[in-house]
Motif scaffolding. Sequence first.
Motif, PDB file in Angstrom:
ATOM      1  N   TRP A   1       0.824  -1.201   0.000  1.00  0.00           N
ATOM      2  CA  TRP A   1       0.000   0.000   0.000  1.00  0.00           C
ATOM      3  C   TRP A   1       0.867   1.264   0.000  1.00  0.00           C
ATOM      4  N   LEU A   2       1.965   1.223   0.740  1.00  0.00           N
ATOM      5  CA  LEU A   2       2.859   2.383   0.784  1.00  0.00           C
ATOM      6  C   LEU A   2       3.500   2.650  -0.577  1.00  0.00           C
ATOM      7  N   TYR A   3       3.710   1.584  -1.354  1.00  0.00           N
ATOM      8  CA  TYR A   3       4.343   1.714  -2.676  1.00  0.00           C
ATOM      9  C   TYR A   3       3.311   1.529  -3.798  1.00  0.00           C
ATOM     10  N   ARG A   4       2.066   1.887  -3.548  1.00  0.00           N
ATOM     11  CA  ARG A   4       1.001   1.651  -4.534  1.00  0.00           C
ATOM     12  C   ARG A   4       1.243   2.416  -5.832  1.00  0.00           C
ATOM     13  N   GLU A   5       1.881   3.588  -5.767  1.00  0.00           N
ATOM     14  CA  GLU A   5       2.160   4.338  -6.983  1.00  0.00           C
ATOM     15  C   GLU A   5       3.170   3.602  -7.858  1.00  0.00           C
ATOM     16  N   LEU A   6       4.110   2.917  -7.216  1.00  0.00           N
ATOM     17  CA  LEU A   6       5.085   2.143  -7.987  1.00  0.00           C
ATOM     18  C   LEU A   6       4.407   0.987  -8.709  1.00  0.00           C
ATOM     19  N   VAL A   7       3.407   0.373  -8.075  1.00  0.00           N
ATOM     20  CA  VAL A   7       2.643  -0.684  -8.740  1.00  0.00           C
ATOM     21  C   VAL A   7       2.015  -0.144 -10.010  1.00  0.00           C
ATOM     22  N   TYR A   8       1.432   1.047  -9.910  1.00  0.00           N
ATOM     23  CA  TYR A   8       0.788   1.657 -11.074  1.00  0.00           C
ATOM     24  C   TYR A   8       1.799   1.930 -12.183  1.00  0.00           C
ATOM     25  N   PHE A   9       2.944   2.536 -11.851  1.00  0.00           N
ATOM     26  CA  PHE A   9       3.917   2.908 -12.871  1.00  0.00           C
ATOM     27  C   PHE A   9       4.549   1.682 -13.529  1.00  0.00           C
ATOM     28  N   LEU A  10       4.840   0.637 -12.751  1.00  0.00           N
ATOM     29  CA  LEU A  10       5.416  -0.571 -13.340  1.00  0.00           C
ATOM     30  C   LEU A  10       4.390  -1.290 -14.221  1.00  0.00           C
ATOM     31  N   THR A  11       3.130  -1.278 -13.803  1.00  0.00           N
ATOM     32  CA  THR A  11       2.081  -1.891 -14.625  1.00  0.00           C
ATOM     33  C   THR A  11       1.935  -1.153 -15.938  1.00  0.00           C
ATOM     34  N   TRP A  12       1.886   0.185 -15.883  1.00  0.00           N
ATOM     35  CA  TRP A  12       1.747   0.990 -17.088  1.00  0.00           C
ATOM     36  C   TRP A  12       2.973   0.849 -17.985  1.00  0.00           C
ATOM     37  N   ARG A  13       4.151   0.714 -17.374  1.00  0.00           N
ATOM     38  CA  ARG A  13       5.369   0.516 -18.166  1.00  0.00           C
ATOM     39  C   ARG A  13       5.318  -0.798 -18.922  1.00  0.00           C
ATOM     40  N   ASP A  14       4.855  -1.867 -18.250  1.00  0.00           N
ATOM     41  CA  ASP A  14       4.761  -3.170 -18.913  1.00  0.00           C
ATOM     42  C   ASP A  14       3.802  -3.113 -20.095  1.00  0.00           C
ATOM     43  N   ILE A  15       2.709  -2.387 -19.946  1.00  0.00           N
ATOM     44  CA  ILE A  15       1.734  -2.273 -21.039  1.00  0.00           C
ATOM     45  C   ILE A  15       2.351  -1.537 -22.222  1.00  0.00           C
ATOM     46  N   LYS A  16       3.026  -0.418 -21.959  1.00  0.00           N
ATOM     47  CA  LYS A  16       3.617   0.374 -23.042  1.00  0.00           C
ATOM     48  C   LYS A  16       4.730  -0.383 -23.743  1.00  0.00           C
ATOM     49  N   VAL A  17       5.569  -1.079 -22.984  1.00  0.00           N
ATOM     50  CA  VAL A  17       6.676  -1.824 -23.589  1.00  0.00           C
ATOM     51  C   VAL A  17       6.154  -2.953 -24.462  1.00  0.00           C
ATOM     52  N   ARG A  18       5.070  -3.610 -24.014  1.00  0.00           N
ATOM     53  CA  ARG A  18       4.550  -4.757 -24.758  1.00  0.00           C
ATOM     54  C   ARG A  18       4.022  -4.356 -26.123  1.00  0.00           C
ATOM     55  N   TYR A  19       3.450  -3.163 -26.243  1.00  0.00           N
ATOM     56  CA  TYR A  19       2.840  -2.753 -27.509  1.00  0.00           C
ATOM     57  C   TYR A  19       3.614  -1.647 -28.223  1.00  0.00           C
ATOM     58  N   LYS A  20       4.779  -1.303 -27.700  1.00  0.00           N
ATOM     59  CA  LYS A  20       5.573  -0.261 -28.337  1.00  0.00           C
ATOM     60  C   LYS A  20       6.032  -0.713 -29.713  1.00  0.00           C
ATOM     61  N   GLN A  21       5.858   0.137 -30.710  1.00  0.00           N
ATOM     62  CA  GLN A  21       6.254  -0.119 -32.090  1.00  0.00           C
ATOM     63  C   GLN A  21       5.557  -1.339 -32.689  1.00  0.00           C
ATOM     64  N   ALA A  22       4.448  -1.750 -32.107  1.00  0.00           N
ATOM     65  CA  ALA A  22       3.640  -2.826 -32.688  1.00  0.00           C
ATOM     66  C   ALA A  22       2.617  -2.211 -33.637  1.00  0.00           C
ATOM     67  N   VAL A  23       2.516  -2.769 -34.842  1.00  0.00           N
ATOM     68  CA  VAL A  23       1.614  -2.207 -35.848  1.00  0.00           C
ATOM     69  C   VAL A  23       0.166  -2.261 -35.366  1.00  0.00           C
ATOM     70  N   LEU A  24      -0.244  -3.398 -34.818  1.00  0.00           N
ATOM     71  CA  LEU A  24      -1.619  -3.532 -34.344  1.00  0.00           C
ATOM     72  C   LEU A  24      -1.819  -2.930 -32.962  1.00  0.00           C
ATOM     73  N   GLY A  25      -0.737  -2.738 -32.210  1.00  0.00           N
ATOM     74  CA  GLY A  25      -0.856  -2.165 -30.878  1.00  0.00           C
ATOM     75  C   GLY A  25      -1.749  -3.002 -29.983  1.00  0.00           C
ATOM     76  N   ILE A  26      -2.700  -2.329 -29.323  1.00  0.00           N
ATOM     77  CA  ILE A  26      -3.608  -3.015 -28.416  1.00  0.00           C
ATOM     78  C   ILE A  26      -4.528  -3.968 -29.171  1.00  0.00           C
TER      79      ILE A  26
END
Length: 283
Positions: A27-52
């Motif tokens: 709970w104290l590091y809940r913002e880090l959970v959000y940023f790491l989750t969002w980073r994983d999403i962006k990295v997975r679809y970065k430069q992908a033609v179909l994206g999401i």
Amino acid sequence: MAERVNTNVTYIRPARGWININLRDLWLYRELVYFLTWRDIKVRYKQAVLGIGWAIFQPVLSMVIFTVIFNRFLGVKPDAGIPNEFYPIFGFAALLPWQFFQGALQRASISLVTNANLLTKVYFPRLIIPLSAVAAGLVDFFFSFIVLAAMMIYFGVPFTSRLLWLPLFLLLALLAALAVGLWLSALNVQYRDVQHMVPFLLTAWMYASPVVYSAEVITVSPFWQAVYALNPMVGVIQGFRWALFGTNPPGLSMLVSAGVVLVLFVSGLFYFRRMERIFADMI
């Protein structure tokens, strides 16, 4: 005049023993959970033609293959009371939680190794890494669920109050992926064979789950139904199909599957915390 020197020093030591889980730090590091989750999403679809669009394309293509091979050629039928022409949505209702579970477990199992640079440089609760890897799959699930809603309209499946149970079944799938992911991610730090084993494990797991076939084929006795439900995805998939089609409620299967997930999750937490102190050295 002499200056006062602040001698307060904070020592960060690795946890020892099997008892100190300390979930309060999440709970104290809940913002880090959000940023790491969002980073994983962006990295997975970065430069992908179909994206999401990959979140939609993969389950739809799997549904088409399963319908042609298993339903049309091999004659696999949906649950009793569901017309055979409804097999595409019958299969998609199982693919939705299964692909969420599959992707979440794959990412969680290698999450510690792929984040080695973070583990060796800065302190934060290590549990955040597999947790964010699992949570990143919720975005894919959301877009795939839009396809499911469109299919319900096309096939004329009514929207009922049973759909309100879907978040509970999704939560069970998330906890199942996290529970197994805690074990595999910690083991993968010591034994890199784990990351090569996971694809084979998931392939066998899928065919041991009622994804392409109905769980009604396991009707030998209540005992064997309970044994089959030791696979936690059995309860999840039966729950999704019940919420959509009103098939037999997954009472026994859900209880057994939930119990297995609880045992795996609690034991995984203890094991993960036990091994946490050697992650930076071993990785």
